[in-house]
Design an enzyme around this catalytic site. Sequence first.
Site, PDB file in Angstrom:
ATOM      1  N   VAL A  22       0.576  -1.308  -0.144  1.00 29.51           N
ATOM      2  CA  VAL A  22       0.104   0.010   0.006  1.00 29.51           C
ATOM      3  C   VAL A  22       0.764   1.313  -0.172  1.00 29.51           C
ATOM      4  CG1 VAL A  22      -1.577   1.367   1.445  1.00 29.51           C
ATOM      5  CG2 VAL A  22      -2.062  -1.147   1.277  1.00 29.51           C
ATOM      6  N   THR A  90      -2.467  -4.170   9.404  1.00 28.60           N
ATOM      7  CA  THR A  90      -3.001  -4.446  10.652  1.00 28.60           C
ATOM      8  C   THR A  90      -3.637  -5.749  10.559  1.00 28.60           C
ATOM      9  OG1 THR A  90      -4.757  -3.052   9.527  1.00 28.60           O
ATOM     10  CG2 THR A  90      -3.725  -1.892  11.385  1.00 28.60           C
ATOM     11  N   THR A 125      -6.026  -0.069   8.009  1.00 35.27           N
ATOM     12  CA  THR A 125      -7.513  -0.628   8.250  1.00 35.27           C
ATOM     13  C   THR A 125      -7.452  -0.889   9.889  1.00 35.27           C
ATOM     14  OG1 THR A 125      -7.767  -1.384   6.121  1.00 35.27           O
ATOM     15  CG2 THR A 125      -9.264  -2.084   7.842  1.00 35.27           C
ATOM     16  N   CYS A 265      -7.012  -8.043   4.070  1.00 34.42           N
ATOM     17  CA  CYS A 265      -8.176  -7.158   3.946  1.00 34.42           C
ATOM     18  C   CYS A 265      -9.264  -7.886   4.204  1.00 34.42           C
ATOM     19  CB  CYS A 265      -8.059  -6.486   2.731  1.00 34.42           C
ATOM     20  SG  CYS A 265      -6.734  -5.112   2.579  1.00 34.42           S
ATOM     21  N   ARG A 336       0.619 -13.244   2.924  1.00 34.66           N
ATOM     22  CA  ARG A 336       0.079 -13.089   4.002  1.00 34.66           C
ATOM     23  C   ARG A 336      -1.282 -13.502   4.167  1.00 34.66           C
ATOM     24  NH1 ARG A 336       0.722  -6.609   4.905  1.00 34.66           N
ATOM     25  NH2 ARG A 336       0.159  -6.819   2.656  1.00 34.66           N
TER      26      ARG A 336
END
Length: 460
Positions: A22, A90, A125, A265, A336
């Site tokens: 990101v 996160t 997030t 996500c 991940r």
Amino acid sequence: MNLYEKIVNRVEKISLIGLGYVGMPIAVAFAKKIDVIGFDIHDEKIELYKKGIDPTKEVGNDVIKNTTVDFTSDETRLKESKFHIVAVPTPVKEDRTPDLTPVKSASRTLGRNLTKGSIVVFESTVYPGVTEEICVPILEKESGLKCGIDFKVGYSPERINPGDKEHRLETITKVVSGMDSETLDMVAKVYELVVDVGVYKAESIKVAEAAKVIENAQRDINIAFMNELSIIFNTMDIDTKAVLEAAGTKWNFLKFSPGLVGGHCIGVDPYYLTYKAEQMGYYSQFILSGRKINDDMGKYVAENTVKQMIKANKQINGAKVAIFGITFKENCPDVRNTKVVDIIKELEEYGIEVKVVDPVADKEDLWKEYGINLFKTEEIKHIDAVIFAVSHEEFKGINLSDLTMMYGARELINLETLEEVAATSEFDVFVNRKNYVLIDIKGLFDRKEAEEMGYRYWRL
């Protein structure tokens, strides 16, 4: 001049804290217009960027070589910036509660180097309230400054889709927020420098935080519905893909597909929302039900692989299975929270040897995270079953004839292609004797063609 004007005129700089999938594309985009400091705590990652290497494959080596981003792992360089963007991951813990360690650590690092007059924007997030209730106190403690007087904060949820070359930072509406109207306007102006389609001003930081978590929770629930349908239709011996194609002819049918839901996500964000809800005394009935279905899909795929192998008269203990694709999504090296690992673990419980092929996956991360090594396609031989778990572009060039060779066809008949085999008198023996198990999670192959060629074919 105000801060925005100083940034545009290169009197002040902005910083990106966290240069992953990101943060790095954001830094590169801003560097085309203004001066950018790109900070990451991992020295090895910074060295790769300085050498012009893009380990994320998000923008490519050529872009990294030519960017003006000032890459550094020296946190004191953050003092040179007045506008900071925090874009660290996160994740969730083993118990599926939010792991705020990265964002707290980034806040401490930034706080130690925060100067008066700065604006800090978080992109990570989080559940509603984290920015103001957790990050701000850390920034104040570490800096000795007072939020609202010495520095301001905002929140702008990341919407970058790793591996997606169409939906990029520049082409996705950016939600922005600020602790007051002045901060909101400043944050909006800065992001408008790089977001071509414009920004949306949320009425508060908490609204922006909440918007992010529900975006992915919504997708998670829709995919969970598809996965449950797949389970139901498999018990009925009905092809789920065929059902969805038929239903998709209606104008308002939502076109989702069953599959593995991992990554940082969709497979994580719903837990942030339900965690906060539980703190407020509400226990999710709907969101967590969908999350449970999706979390269990790796085991479901493995169990059905074993069932198909048993039907094919395969010896399970000691069998060999090849899995094509281990990243959490196609055309992206990120491993991940990949749910393919759940398939591997479950198969290994049966005593099955698993070999993974993935030309895209980050080998180092894969080994560090899961202790898994990769194989090349040509090394896949004498396999009892093949699972296609990720639809990488590289895999779309593989045809059913190529797959045949992985099961040991070369040893049965010394020929190069299935077409040559079909031309021999031994073709019928070849097809009937070999019951190849093909698990096609992403629907890369034609079911009818596969079954006509003698494959024992199964998909979600």
